[in-house]
Structures are given as C-alpha cells and as structure tokens.
Design a protein around this motif. Structure first.
Motif, PDB file in Angstrom:
ATOM      1  N   GLU A 135      40.041  30.355  38.279  1.00 58.64           N
ATOM      2  CA  GLU A 135      40.242  31.661  38.893  1.00 58.64           C
ATOM      3  C   GLU A 135      40.774  31.526  40.317  1.00 58.64           C
ATOM      4  N   HIS A 138      40.951  36.792  45.879  1.00 51.87           N
ATOM      5  CA  HIS A 138      41.697  37.586  46.866  1.00 51.87           C
ATOM      6  C   HIS A 138      40.773  38.645  47.457  1.00 51.87           C
ATOM      7  N   GLN A 178      43.690  32.652  36.635  1.00 51.35           N
ATOM      8  CA  GLN A 178      44.910  32.128  37.260  1.00 51.35           C
ATOM      9  C   GLN A 178      46.185  32.614  36.577  1.00 51.35           C
ATOM     10  N   ASP A 181      47.176  36.092  37.781  1.00 51.08           N
ATOM     11  CA  ASP A 181      47.249  36.300  39.228  1.00 51.08           C
ATOM     12  C   ASP A 181      48.543  36.992  39.660  1.00 51.08           C
TER      13      ASP A 181
END
Length: 199
Positions: A135, A138, A178, A181
C-alpha cells in the motif's frame, strides 16, 4: 504491477541438532530495521551463552532490502543459507535468527550450511505463509462540505483510513493498494480546488 507479497503470519521456532551442536531458529514477521535490531538484541541477551547468533532478513514488497550475518561462523555458512530459505519461499518482511550452541565437534563448512539451512527451514515449516498487499499512504486536506465526495472515494477504491480529523478544515490520511494509486491520484486532481493532496 504486482502489489502483493508473501510473508509469515506469526513468530515461530525451529530446531536442528548435529554432532552435539544445537541450532535454535526463530522466525519473526518484521517491517523495519529497528524491529530487526530489537529481535537480534533480545536474542543475544537471552542466549548470551551461545557461540553464535546468526541471522538474515528481507524487507519491503520489492524484496530489495536484505542482509545476512554469519556472526563469526565461516563466511557464507550461516547467514547465506538462512537467507536462502527466505528466498526459497519468496518471503519478505521476515527475520530469521539461528542461535548455535557448539557441541564440541566441528561440522565443516558443508555441515554448517546444511545445519543453518535446516534450522531456518524448520522455523518456517512451523509458520503460516500469508499474502499481504503493498500500500501507498497519502494525506489530503479538504473543506467539510467535501466530506461526502471524500467518503465516496474511500468506498469506491477500498481505501484504508489511517487517520482522520474533521473540522471546518478536514484532513484524512489513507492507504491505497499500490496498483490503484495512480487512479486515486487522478481522481483527486479532478477535485483540485476543493481537495488538496498534501503528501
């Protein structure tokens, strides 16, 4: 892009005996080098009377952060075969420590390699291999009026909320798989004036 990796579910132990020498193996799930150091320091304290405390670890989903340590054994006879077992199972975020109590009979380099390999393999055999998702985290800042839009994004992409502060000026720290993202970042740029990406 692969965004999963294999690791171990819990701490486990293994053992191997050869010509009086005992090799006690311990496998730990770890995320950081600080955790690695804590386990190694604890093992050295607990087994202070042992001849060698050897180890190997692998960190990160990309499997690029690793180390093997022979702790005084002939070069390549301890840390390398321990790391070999981690690689054989394609594991990451794992530390294996093997403590050796010398039995008085030299095993030779081949015997040492086999002993450390077998001890590490036994510790892994007594564990469960699990798949983890890589992961990316943010933080965003947004007006309270945008809360519904943010929550829709969270639900749509299955984001994990790490930390949230709600007031007139809200912040949200989230983790995203990921592989998703870029899509999430693109969606956030659509809200450019109302939702700001901090990091």
């Amino acid at each position: 892009m692969a965004d999963t990796y294999l690791t171990i579910a819990h701490t486990s132990e293994g053992c191997y005996k050869e010509k009086g020498s005992r090799f006690l193996a311990f496998a730990y799930p770890v995320r950081t080098t600080d955790e690695v150091k804590t386990h190694i320091d604890a093992a050295r304290k607990t087994y202070h009377d042992a001849r060698h405390v050897c180890y190997a670890y692998m960190l990160g989903g990309a499997r690029t952060d690793f180390r093997a340590n022979d702790d005084g054994e002939p070069t390549g006879t301890a840390g390398k075969p321990i790391l070999g077992q981690i690689n054989a199972h394609q594991l990451s975020d794992v530390l294996i420590i093997v403590v050796r109590y010398f039995g008085g009979i030299l095993l030779g380099t081949g015997g040492l390699v086999q002993a450390y390999k077998a001890a590490a393999a036994d510790a892994l055999a007594n564990n469960t291999i699990v798949e983890r998702t890589i992961e990316v985290a943010h933080t965003i800042r947004y007006d309270y009026a945008q809360t519904n839009s943010v929550m829709r994004l969270v639900k749509e992409y299955g984001l994990t909320i790490v930390e949230q502060q709600q007031a007139l000026d809200c912040t949200l720290r989230f983790a995203v798989r990921q592989s998703l993202d870029a899509a999430v970042i693109d969606r956030l740029t659509e809200y450019a004036t109302n939702i700001k990406l901090i990091d």
